[in-house]
Enzyme design. Sequence first.
Site: not given
Ligand code: CTP
Length: 401
Positions: A321, A206, A335
């Site tokens: 975050f 990403n 979340k």
């Molecule tokens: N995170 C994590 N492990 C993952 C995905 C996310 O630890 N596999 C953590 C990120 O570091 C961040 C938080 O969860 O602190 C939210 O991440 P985000 O990408 O905004 O959300 P997701 O939970 O992945 O949900 P979505 O992609 O559906 O928005």
Amino acid sequence: MKGKEVIIGVTGGIAAYKAAELVRLLVKDDILVKVAMTKSATKFVTPLTFEALSGERVIHDMFGQEGTVIDHIHWGQESDLIIIAPATANFIGKMAHGIGDDFLSTCVLAATAKTLVCPSMNTRMFENPAVQENLSLLKRRGFIIMEPGQGALACGTEGPGRLPEPDEILEQAKRLLSDQDLSGLKILVTAGPTTEPIDPVRYISNRSSGKMGYALAKAAARRGAEVILVSGPTCLNPPPGLGFCPVITAEDMRRSVFENRPGCDIIIKAAAVSDYRPRDCAVQKIKKGAESISLELVKNPDILAELGSTIEGSPSVLVGFAAETENLIANAEKKLKAKSLDMIVANDVSRKDAGFETDTNMVKFIYRDGHIDDSPLMTKDKVADLVLDRAKALREAVLEG
Ligand code: CTP
């Protein structure tokens, strides 16, 4: 860093040119910078260069026209920090033995401010027992000595003796100028994207640059915390003076986070973890052929959710975050609850001036009790301090029960 005053003492080595960049960086951080040069330093860079960069008069002659007769006493007593960069073997010797035969050396003798010494010279000179003993003497007297870097030197040799890069000196200076209000705390920060391999040359990932996570790690270290930075692949240099754990995939990040978790007081997950990875990684490069191919993806572990669900009984504060492109608050709140966080920092990554790849961010802090507080658009460095202020307050609340 507004309100802080730093003196840069430039002595006569080839690395004097790097001091110009250091002055620029300090000024950019709103620090008032005054420059004093030895006579030999003026052979390498002109005082005018430093005058233009600092906006302040430069003193290089004790009995010249640049200052008043007692500036050498005032300067080191009114400033917050003196940085000698580059510090030559000769000037280190003078400081160690109390010699005051020019403006800068008398200024150091009369100073009450902390002094950061950044040696820079040929390796043999640096390793000479006389120089080493002088440096030990200065260390014992409370001077802070920055280890020189290794590498190719201007004299054509290789080894220790390079002046550290200006951004490293800046970081050390900011640490010395900051309140150590996070000292005694262990803080784990994750940063950057994760990349998930498709074959030996391709991956999915990403647009996260890692800037927010690195800003958090640097700010926490600057404020005295013991910091572990678990970082996915980024173009950023590992910040000096903290535990750096580079990782590639979400699985690697999970492993490293759980390995480093024991004893953490605060965990901040700023990383943009890939939610999915290819089911299989091809051993050889996939060759072009069919008009379309499909990639089967499987879910990665949600590291933060796992931390949140196993954190019971532990006094750690957990901060996540949320990167959103729509319904910022509602999605972030979901979340926060689903991952059992103490606070979530929500940012709208569809904005041009916030979120991924930018130097600025505009966030909302959402707490477990539903309370929300906003920050205006500001640099990621400033946002980092706000996140840490809040995490620290949450940590104090946890301890008070
Ligand atoms: N995170 C994590 N492990 C993952 C995905 C996310 O630890 N596999 C953590 C990120 O570091 C961040 C938080 O969860 O602190 C939210 O991440 P985000 O990408 O905004 O959300 P997701 O939970 O992945 O949900 P979505 O992609 O559906 O928005």
